[in-house]
Design an enzyme around this catalytic site. Structure first.
Site, PDB file in Angstrom:
ATOM      1  N   LYS A  61     -10.260  -3.311  -4.415  1.00  0.00           N
ATOM      2  CA  LYS A  61     -10.555  -2.048  -4.795  1.00  0.00           C
ATOM      3  C   LYS A  61      -9.610  -1.045  -5.399  1.00  0.00           C
ATOM      4  CE  LYS A  61     -10.718   0.381  -0.521  1.00  0.00           C
ATOM      5  NZ  LYS A  61     -10.085  -0.634   0.224  1.00  0.00           N
ATOM      6  N   LYS A 118       0.894  -1.331  -0.053  1.00  0.00           N
ATOM      7  CA  LYS A 118      -0.225  -0.086  -0.208  1.00  0.00           C
ATOM      8  C   LYS A 118       0.705   1.259   0.087  1.00  0.00           C
ATOM      9  CE  LYS A 118      -4.363  -1.681   1.367  1.00  0.00           C
ATOM     10  NZ  LYS A 118      -5.435  -1.431   2.489  1.00  0.00           N
ATOM     11  N   LYS A 139      -5.239 -10.728  -6.413  1.00  0.00           N
ATOM     12  CA  LYS A 139      -6.585 -10.541  -5.651  1.00  0.00           C
ATOM     13  C   LYS A 139      -7.495  -9.677  -6.184  1.00  0.00           C
ATOM     14  CE  LYS A 139      -6.207  -7.700  -1.918  1.00  0.00           C
ATOM     15  NZ  LYS A 139      -6.832  -7.439  -0.702  1.00  0.00           N
TER      16      LYS A 139
HETATM   17  N1  AQP Z   1      -9.966 -10.657  -3.186  1.00  0.00           N
HETATM   18  C1  AQP Z   1     -10.482 -11.161  -1.953  1.00  0.00           C
HETATM   19  N2  AQP Z   1     -10.785 -12.364  -1.730  1.00  0.00           N
HETATM   20  C2  AQP Z   1     -11.154 -12.762  -0.357  1.00  0.00           C
HETATM   21  N3  AQP Z   1     -11.196 -11.897   0.812  1.00  0.00           N
HETATM   22  C3  AQP Z   1     -10.984 -10.573   0.375  1.00  0.00           C
HETATM   23  N4  AQP Z   1     -10.845  -9.488   1.328  1.00  0.00           N
HETATM   24  C4  AQP Z   1     -10.623  -8.248   0.658  1.00  0.00           C
HETATM   25  N5  AQP Z   1     -10.436  -8.733  -0.663  1.00  0.00           N
HETATM   26  C5  AQP Z   1     -10.622 -10.152  -1.008  1.00  0.00           C
HETATM   27  C6  AQP Z   1     -11.316  -9.634   2.503  1.00  0.00           C
HETATM   28  O1  AQP Z   1     -12.249  -8.497   2.637  1.00  0.00           O
HETATM   29  C7  AQP Z   1     -12.389  -8.080   4.169  1.00  0.00           C
HETATM   30  C8  AQP Z   1     -12.610  -6.693   4.304  1.00  0.00           C
HETATM   31  O2  AQP Z   1     -11.200  -5.776   3.972  1.00  0.00           O
HETATM   32  P1  AQP Z   1     -11.094  -4.681   3.822  1.00  0.00           P
HETATM   33  O3  AQP Z   1     -11.709  -3.744   4.755  1.00  0.00           O
HETATM   34  O4  AQP Z   1      -9.513  -4.466   3.769  1.00  0.00           O
HETATM   35  O5  AQP Z   1     -11.562  -4.183   2.342  1.00  0.00           O
HETATM   36  P2  AQP Z   1     -10.875  -3.445   1.285  1.00  0.00           P
HETATM   37  O6  AQP Z   1     -10.128  -2.487   1.768  1.00  0.00           O
HETATM   38  O7  AQP Z   1     -12.148  -3.077   0.424  1.00  0.00           O
HETATM   39  O8  AQP Z   1     -10.445  -4.731   0.440  1.00  0.00           O
HETATM   40  P3  AQP Z   1      -9.395  -4.357  -0.694  1.00  0.00           P
HETATM   41  O9  AQP Z   1     -10.169  -4.627  -1.977  1.00  0.00           O
HETATM   42  O10 AQP Z   1      -8.371  -5.805  -0.694  1.00  0.00           O
HETATM   43  O11 AQP Z   1      -8.776  -3.229  -0.591  1.00  0.00           O
HETATM   44  P4  AQP Z   1      -7.263  -2.721  -0.783  1.00  0.00           P
HETATM   45  O12 AQP Z   1      -7.043  -2.972  -2.345  1.00  0.00           O
HETATM   46  O13 AQP Z   1      -7.377  -1.508  -0.242  1.00  0.00           O
HETATM   47  O14 AQP Z   1      -6.517  -3.615  -0.105  1.00  0.00           O
HETATM   48  C9  AQP Z   1     -11.092  -8.775   4.746  1.00  0.00           C
HETATM   49  O15 AQP Z   1     -11.242  -9.906   5.573  1.00  0.00           O
HETATM   50  C10 AQP Z   1     -10.303  -9.075   3.584  1.00  0.00           C
HETATM   51  O16 AQP Z   1      -9.475 -10.004   3.711  1.00  0.00           O
END
Ligand code: AQP
Length: 332
Positions: free
Chosen positions: A198, A112, A195
């Site tokens: 967002k 990040k 993965k």
């Molecule tokens: N691709 C994924 N597959 C399975 N689980 C996932 N999680 C996130 N992406 C996947 C799980 O969702 C929960 C909430 O995560 P968060 O609050 O970190 O949500 P986010 O920021 O919207 O997740 P992103 O998209 O992965 O964000 P960035 O790109 O900012 O890192 C967690 O339990 C996570 O494991």
């Protein structure tokens, strides 16, 4: 009943399919068998700059989506992290117990901060995993239902809980990750080597639950597969098809072998067309239910207020115990 705790950030507006299948779906199931605490983690959200008005709106939107997904305030405790000040308070203690090198090894921070530019990443982003440690330990959680990307943070939680207990006496439950093999990591539909996320996915590879269902169906139909034609679950050789089969299986309850059999002799197009329909059938009522909760913000806010009250009772007790163990002079 064993206890679970987990959280989700109110950052992107809509949850994506990875959030739902990796985490939220497990939360819904676990509220039946566990003493469950789930929160919208707004303190975590501000580790990356947020527009204040959007943050407020997205916090309600996240809570509405959690209810729409099936969380029941009678069966679980649903709250907003900043409503429970003990999170930030315990995080400070845990910060002081964490080695700088140890925190530097967190891969999510590396990813990040690289995206933000090393100079622009906040100290909050660096200590984010330690706030997460406090989140979990405050509730004495036995299990933490999350996606695979959070495994390292749960390991850190276990290490710090053991360190605290060793240094100051038994205080915290050592939690275990609850990560499902099939849905712990949902992949980007355009690039099945990363993965679904967002921030990393292209719009075409990311399924947002609140998007227009027609556009969503199109994204599923144009998912990247491979040059072979056989519908078979093989994450190594066929990551795109395997990702689609995992999503299909979880949303319908049909097993992967059952699906492989059903698509024997058929082309990928048939699998994608059918899965598009399955996804649309899931997101359409989900969007409607989310909107219903948003249309009644008073009820939503009162659910969150009750949740915060229940959460605080537990968090305050743990914090006071931890403060005492550390040796802080009790306030008279
Ligand atoms: N691709 C994924 N597959 C399975 N689980 C996932 N999680 C996130 N992406 C996947 C799980 O969702 C929960 C909430 O995560 P968060 O609050 O970190 O949500 P986010 O920021 O919207 O997740 P992103 O998209 O992965 O964000 P960035 O790109 O900012 O890192 C967690 O339990 C996570 O494991």
């Amino acid at each position: 009943r064993p206890r679970v705790l987990s959280g989700i950030q109110p950052t992107a507006g809509s949850f994506h399919l990875g959030n739902y299948l990796g985490a939220v779906r497990q939360w819904v199931a676990l509220q039946e068998s566990h003493d469950a605490f789930y929160m919208v983690v707004d303190l975590h959200a501000i580790t990356i700059p947020q527009d204040p008005k959007e943050l407020t709106a997205n916090t309600r939107l996240a809570a509405a989506q959690l209810l729409a997904a099936g969380l029941d305030p009678e069966r679980c405790t649903l709250f907003v992290q900043s409503h429970v000040p003990e999170h930030a308070q315990l995080a400070w203690v845990m910060n002081c117990l964490t080695g700088f090198g140890e925190a530097s090894r967190m891969t999510q921070f590396k990813d990040k901060s690289a995206k933000q530019g090393a100079d622009r990443a906040s100290v909050g982003l660096f200590t984010y995993p330690i706030l997460q440690v406090a989140d979990i330990l405050l509730y004495q959680a036995d299990e933490v239902p999350v996606g695979e990307d959070q495994r390292q943070h749960i390991e850190l939680t276990r290490d710090l809980a053991e360190r605290f207990n060793g240094r100051f006496g038994e205080t915290f439950t050592i939690p275990k990750p609850h990560i499902l093999r099939e849905t712990g990591k949902i992949y980007d539909l355009q690039d099945p080597s990363i993965k679904m996320s967002k921030s990393a996915s292209t719009p075409k590879g990311l399924i947002n639950l609140l998007d227009d269902p027609k556009a969503t169906a199109k994204k599923v139909r144009s998912a990247v597969t491979d040059t072979d034609t056989v519908v078979r679950y093989d994450p190594q050789e066929k990551p795109g098809v395997s990702n689609l089969l995992g999503i299909y299986s979880t949303l319908t309850g049909k097993s992967v072998p059952e699906l492989e059999q059903a698509y024997e002799g058929k082309l990928y197009g048939a699998l994608k067309t059918d899965l598009a329909e399955v996804v649309v059938d899931f997101v359409t009522p989900f969007r409607d239910r989310t909107q219903q909760y948003l249309d009644d913000p008073e009820t939503l806010d009162s659910i969150l207020a009750k949740g915060a009250e229940k959460a605080r009772a537990v968090a305050a007790e743990t914090l006071s115990q931890a403060y005492q163990q550390v040796g802080f002079l009790p306030a008279k």
